[in-house]
Design a protein around this motif. Structure first.
Motif, mmCIF file in Angstrom:
data_model
loop_
_atom_site.group_PDB
_atom_site.id
_atom_site.type_symbol
_atom_site.label_atom_id
_atom_site.label_comp_id
_atom_site.label_asym_id
_atom_site.label_seq_id
_atom_site.Cartn_x
_atom_site.Cartn_y
_atom_site.Cartn_z
ATOM 1 N N ILE A 1 4.777 -14.276 10.295
ATOM 2 C CA ILE A 1 5.117 -13.163 9.284
ATOM 3 C C ILE A 1 3.946 -12.955 8.593
ATOM 4 O O ILE A 1 3.229 -13.962 7.956
ATOM 5 N N TYR A 2 3.730 -11.504 8.163
ATOM 6 C CA TYR A 2 2.260 -11.212 7.521
ATOM 7 C C TYR A 2 2.951 -10.046 6.643
ATOM 8 O O TYR A 2 3.797 -9.465 6.746
ATOM 9 N N VAL A 3 2.250 -9.824 5.531
ATOM 10 C CA VAL A 3 2.268 -8.656 4.520
ATOM 11 C C VAL A 3 0.915 -8.060 4.320
ATOM 12 O O VAL A 3 0.064 -8.741 3.942
ATOM 13 N N ILE A 4 0.970 -6.843 4.411
ATOM 14 C CA ILE A 4 -0.136 -5.936 4.187
ATOM 15 C C ILE A 4 0.140 -5.045 3.022
ATOM 16 O O ILE A 4 1.279 -4.386 2.940
ATOM 17 N N GLU A 5 -0.688 -4.960 2.188
ATOM 18 C CA GLU A 5 -0.645 -4.071 0.837
ATOM 19 C C GLU A 5 -1.064 -2.707 1.336
ATOM 20 O O GLU A 5 -2.096 -2.445 2.180
ATOM 21 N N LEU A 6 -0.268 -1.532 0.898
ATOM 22 C CA LEU A 6 -0.533 -0.206 1.148
ATOM 23 C C LEU A 6 -1.047 0.468 0.184
ATOM 24 O O LEU A 6 -0.768 0.335 -0.873
ATOM 25 N N SER A 7 -1.789 1.536 0.230
ATOM 26 C CA SER A 7 -2.268 2.389 -0.757
ATOM 27 C C SER A 7 -1.005 2.920 -1.372
ATOM 28 O O SER A 7 -0.181 3.503 -0.735
ATOM 29 N N LYS A 8 -1.022 3.277 -2.519
ATOM 30 C CA LYS A 8 0.290 3.743 -3.288
ATOM 31 C C LYS A 8 0.343 5.359 -2.912
ATOM 32 O O LYS A 8 1.469 5.831 -3.201
ATOM 33 N N ARG A 9 -0.740 5.919 -2.128
ATOM 34 C CA ARG A 9 -0.509 7.129 -1.549
ATOM 35 C C ARG A 9 0.589 7.354 -0.591
ATOM 36 O O ARG A 9 1.260 8.281 -0.434
ATOM 37 N N CYS A 10 0.810 6.396 0.069
ATOM 38 C CA CYS A 10 1.985 6.393 0.979
ATOM 39 C C CYS A 10 3.435 6.521 0.253
ATOM 40 O O CYS A 10 4.172 7.363 0.866
#
Length: 113
Positions: free
Chosen positions: A5-14
């Motif tokens: 399992i992995y987690v990627i941080e996304l830009s808040k623009r999404c």
């Protein structure tokens, strides 16, 4: 073959630009980050690179998530390192959902499949 399992941080623009992402996260108050939770038989780093490069398999099927390709910033190991590799795909999918919903309850905006 073990799944991770992995987690990627996304830009808040999404959150501001993606209607589906915003609709999936009505609880989000903008304090914490936007995240993508996934599972893979590769290393999280290899999978992140696939997402960012729009990777397609030999049959031409796109294996990258559009939201990560466009908004993915970096991996967040502190949010998934406590989860041991999982032996079956179905159990990995269940754990992906459990982690995503738990992070959502903590106040993150989360996308998962």
């Amino acid at each position: 073959m073990p799944y991770r399992i992995y987690v990627i941080e996304l830009s808040k623009r999404c959150y501001t630009e993606n209607v589906k992402f915003r609709a999936a996260n009505p609880q989000f108050n903008g304090v914490l980050q936007c995240l993508y939770v996934g599972m893979t038989s590769k290393t999280p780093r290899e999978r992140f690179v696939q997402h960012k490069t729009g990777y397609r398999n030999k049959k031409g099927y796109k294996l990258s998530a559009n939201i990560v390709e466009k908004y993915g910033a970096y991996l967040r190991p502190s949010l998934y390192n406590h989860i041991d590799p999982i032996t079956t795909r179905s159990d990995a999918l269940k754990m992906e959902r459990i982690l995503a919903l738990e992070l959502r309850r903590q106040g993150y905006a989360v996308w998962f499949n």
